[in-house]
Structure formats: structure tokens, C-alpha cells
Scaffold this motif. Structure first.
Motif, PDB file in Angstrom:
ATOM      1  N   VAL A 196      11.220   6.601  11.581  1.00 10.26           N
ATOM      2  CA  VAL A 196       9.850   6.248  11.947  1.00 10.26           C
ATOM      3  C   VAL A 196       8.879   7.312  11.433  1.00 10.26           C
ATOM      4  N   ALA A 197       9.298   8.557  11.400  1.00 10.86           N
ATOM      5  CA  ALA A 197       8.428   9.643  10.917  1.00 10.86           C
ATOM      6  C   ALA A 197       8.078   9.495   9.435  1.00 10.86           C
ATOM      7  N   ASP A 198       8.853   8.688   8.694  1.00 17.10           N
ATOM      8  CA  ASP A 198       8.578   8.463   7.263  1.00 17.10           C
ATOM      9  C   ASP A 198       7.451   7.463   7.052  1.00 17.10           C
ATOM     10  N   GLU A 199       7.090   6.746   8.105  1.00 20.37           N
ATOM     11  CA  GLU A 199       6.045   5.736   7.989  1.00 20.37           C
ATOM     12  C   GLU A 199       4.732   6.372   7.556  1.00 20.37           C
ATOM     13  N   GLY A 200       4.003   5.649   6.710  1.00 15.18           N
ATOM     14  CA  GLY A 200       2.696   6.138   6.294  1.00 15.18           C
ATOM     15  C   GLY A 200       2.408   5.854   4.836  1.00 15.18           C
ATOM     16  N   PRO A 201       1.319   6.422   4.332  1.00 17.96           N
ATOM     17  CA  PRO A 201       0.889   6.151   2.959  1.00 17.96           C
ATOM     18  C   PRO A 201       1.652   6.986   1.937  1.00 17.96           C
ATOM     19  N   TYR A 202       2.021   6.336   0.847  1.00 19.23           N
ATOM     20  CA  TYR A 202       2.647   6.992  -0.301  1.00 19.23           C
ATOM     21  C   TYR A 202       1.811   6.640  -1.525  1.00 19.23           C
ATOM     22  N   THR A 203       1.680   7.592  -2.439  1.00 16.59           N
ATOM     23  CA  THR A 203       0.855   7.387  -3.625  1.00 16.59           C
ATOM     24  C   THR A 203       1.631   7.779  -4.875  1.00 16.59           C
ATOM     25  N   CYS A 204       1.622   6.891  -5.839  1.00 14.46           N
ATOM     26  CA  CYS A 204       2.129   7.187  -7.171  1.00 14.46           C
ATOM     27  C   CYS A 204       0.893   7.454  -8.026  1.00 14.46           C
ATOM     28  N   SER A 205       0.844   8.623  -8.602  1.00 12.70           N
ATOM     29  CA  SER A 205      -0.304   9.005  -9.419  1.00 12.70           C
ATOM     30  C   SER A 205       0.200   9.346 -10.814  1.00 12.70           C
ATOM     31  N   PHE A 206      -0.476   8.813 -11.835  1.00 14.38           N
ATOM     32  CA  PHE A 206      -0.057   9.138 -13.199  1.00 14.38           C
ATOM     33  C   PHE A 206      -1.248   9.190 -14.138  1.00 14.38           C
ATOM     34  N   CYS A 211       6.885   2.426  -8.742  1.00 12.97           N
ATOM     35  CA  CYS A 211       5.592   2.482  -9.389  1.00 12.97           C
ATOM     36  C   CYS A 211       5.777   1.947 -10.810  1.00 12.97           C
ATOM     37  N   LYS A 212       5.145   0.864 -11.127  1.00 13.91           N
ATOM     38  CA  LYS A 212       5.256   0.270 -12.459  1.00 13.91           C
ATOM     39  C   LYS A 212       4.268   0.930 -13.420  1.00 13.91           C
ATOM     40  N   ILE A 213       4.776   1.363 -14.533  1.00 15.08           N
ATOM     41  CA  ILE A 213       3.962   2.032 -15.545  1.00 15.08           C
ATOM     42  C   ILE A 213       4.110   1.247 -16.844  1.00 15.08           C
ATOM     43  N   ASP A 214       2.987   0.833 -17.428  1.00 21.34           N
ATOM     44  CA  ASP A 214       3.068   0.031 -18.645  1.00 21.34           C
ATOM     45  C   ASP A 214       2.323   0.674 -19.807  1.00 21.34           C
ATOM     46  N   GLU A 215       2.082   1.977 -19.719  1.00 19.06           N
ATOM     47  CA  GLU A 215       1.355   2.673 -20.768  1.00 19.06           C
ATOM     48  C   GLU A 215       2.032   4.007 -21.050  1.00 19.06           C
ATOM     49  N   GLU A 216       1.616   4.670 -22.096  1.00 17.50           N
ATOM     50  CA  GLU A 216       2.143   5.988 -22.410  1.00 17.50           C
ATOM     51  C   GLU A 216       1.636   6.991 -21.375  1.00 17.50           C
ATOM     52  N   VAL A 217       2.545   7.575 -20.643  1.00 14.00           N
ATOM     53  CA  VAL A 217       2.212   8.464 -19.529  1.00 14.00           C
ATOM     54  C   VAL A 217       2.495   9.906 -19.910  1.00 14.00           C
ATOM     55  N   THR A 218       1.552  10.789 -19.580  1.00 14.07           N
ATOM     56  CA  THR A 218       1.743  12.214 -19.861  1.00 14.07           C
ATOM     57  C   THR A 218       2.136  13.000 -18.617  1.00 14.07           C
ATOM     58  N   HIS A 219       1.668  12.599 -17.445  1.00 18.79           N
ATOM     59  CA  HIS A 219       1.993  13.257 -16.186  1.00 18.79           C
ATOM     60  C   HIS A 219       2.159  12.200 -15.109  1.00 18.79           C
ATOM     61  N   LYS A 220       3.056  12.462 -14.141  1.00 15.96           N
ATOM     62  CA  LYS A 220       3.232  11.521 -13.045  1.00 15.96           C
ATOM     63  C   LYS A 220       3.722  12.261 -11.812  1.00 15.96           C
ATOM     64  N   ALA A 221       3.382  11.707 -10.637  1.00 15.25           N
ATOM     65  CA  ALA A 221       3.749  12.346  -9.375  1.00 15.25           C
ATOM     66  C   ALA A 221       3.819  11.327  -8.254  1.00 15.25           C
ATOM     67  N   TRP A 222       4.627  11.628  -7.253  1.00 15.60           N
ATOM     68  CA  TRP A 222       4.685  10.864  -6.005  1.00 15.60           C
ATOM     69  C   TRP A 222       4.219  11.767  -4.880  1.00 15.60           C
ATOM     70  N   LEU A 223       3.360  11.257  -4.023  1.00 20.88           N
ATOM     71  CA  LEU A 223       2.850  12.019  -2.886  1.00 20.88           C
ATOM     72  C   LEU A 223       3.010  11.203  -1.608  1.00 20.88           C
ATOM     73  N   ASN A 224       3.181  11.917  -0.492  1.00 21.83           N
ATOM     74  CA  ASN A 224       3.183  11.311   0.833  1.00 21.83           C
ATOM     75  C   ASN A 224       2.114  12.042   1.621  1.00 21.83           C
ATOM     76  N   ARG A 225       1.062  11.314   1.944  1.00 23.37           N
ATOM     77  CA  ARG A 225      -0.142  11.920   2.506  1.00 23.37           C
ATOM     78  C   ARG A 225      -0.624  12.968   1.508  1.00 23.37           C
ATOM     79  N   SER A 226      -0.670  14.234   1.865  1.00 25.40           N
ATOM     80  CA  SER A 226      -1.086  15.247   0.885  1.00 25.40           C
ATOM     81  C   SER A 226       0.096  16.066   0.402  1.00 25.40           C
ATOM     82  N   ASN A 227       1.317  15.662   0.744  1.00 28.07           N
ATOM     83  CA  ASN A 227       2.515  16.388   0.324  1.00 28.07           C
ATOM     84  C   ASN A 227       3.042  15.841  -0.995  1.00 28.07           C
TER      85      ASN A 227
END
Length: 77
Positions: free
Chosen positions: A51-61, A1-17
Motif C-alpha cells: 500500500v505504501a507504493d501507491e501514488g504518482p509515478y513519472t517517466c521523464s525523457f 513508458c512508451k518511447i517512439d523517438e530518439e531519446v538522449t536521457h530518461k528517468a523514472w520518478l516516484n513523487r520527487s524520488n
């Protein structure tokens, strides 16, 4: 996840986990780790991917009080 600004919080999620919040690991899966955690990159690594790892991942910051997200869909062949 590329971040180019001052970040205060960040997280990685897989589906809702939650996988990581900042450097705090929430995932119990020992195959998942942070590979970069600096001002410009926040990336995860999955060893021995299955194969069970397949799916959507989200970087949120949060940057400048604005929530941002980056989405990726992992395909395992």
C-alpha cells in the motif's frame, strides 16, 4: 513508458524520488527493477507491491531536445 523517438536521457520518478536515470538505479528498494530498457519501452517493475507504493509515478525523457513526461497513478488494493 512508451518511447517512439530518439531519446538522449530518461528517468523514472516516484513523487520527487528518482528511481532510475537510464539504467542507473537510484532507489535503494530491492523490489524495484527495470523490466524493459530499449528504444521503444522504458518500464519498471515493483515486486511484492505494498500500500505504501501507491501514488504518482513519472517517466521523464528527453527526445530531440524536448522534455516529455508520462504520468501514472498506481492504486494498490
Amino acid at each position: 513508458c512508451k518511447i517512439d523517438e530518439e531519446v538522449t536521457h530518461k528517468a523514472w520518478l516516484n513523487r520527487s524520488n528518482i528511481l532510475f536515470t537510464g539504467t542507473d538505479k537510484w532507489s535503494l528498494d530491492s523490489r524495484v527493477s527495470l523490466v524493459n530498457n530499449n528504444n521503444s519501452d522504458f518500464s519498471i517493475k515493483i515486486e511484492r507491491v505494498m500500500v505504501a507504493d501507491e501514488g504518482p509515478y513519472t517517466c521523464s525523457f528527453q527526445a530531440r531536445n524536448q522534455p516529455r513526461t508520462a504520468h501514472v497513478y498506481l492504486i494498490v488494493q
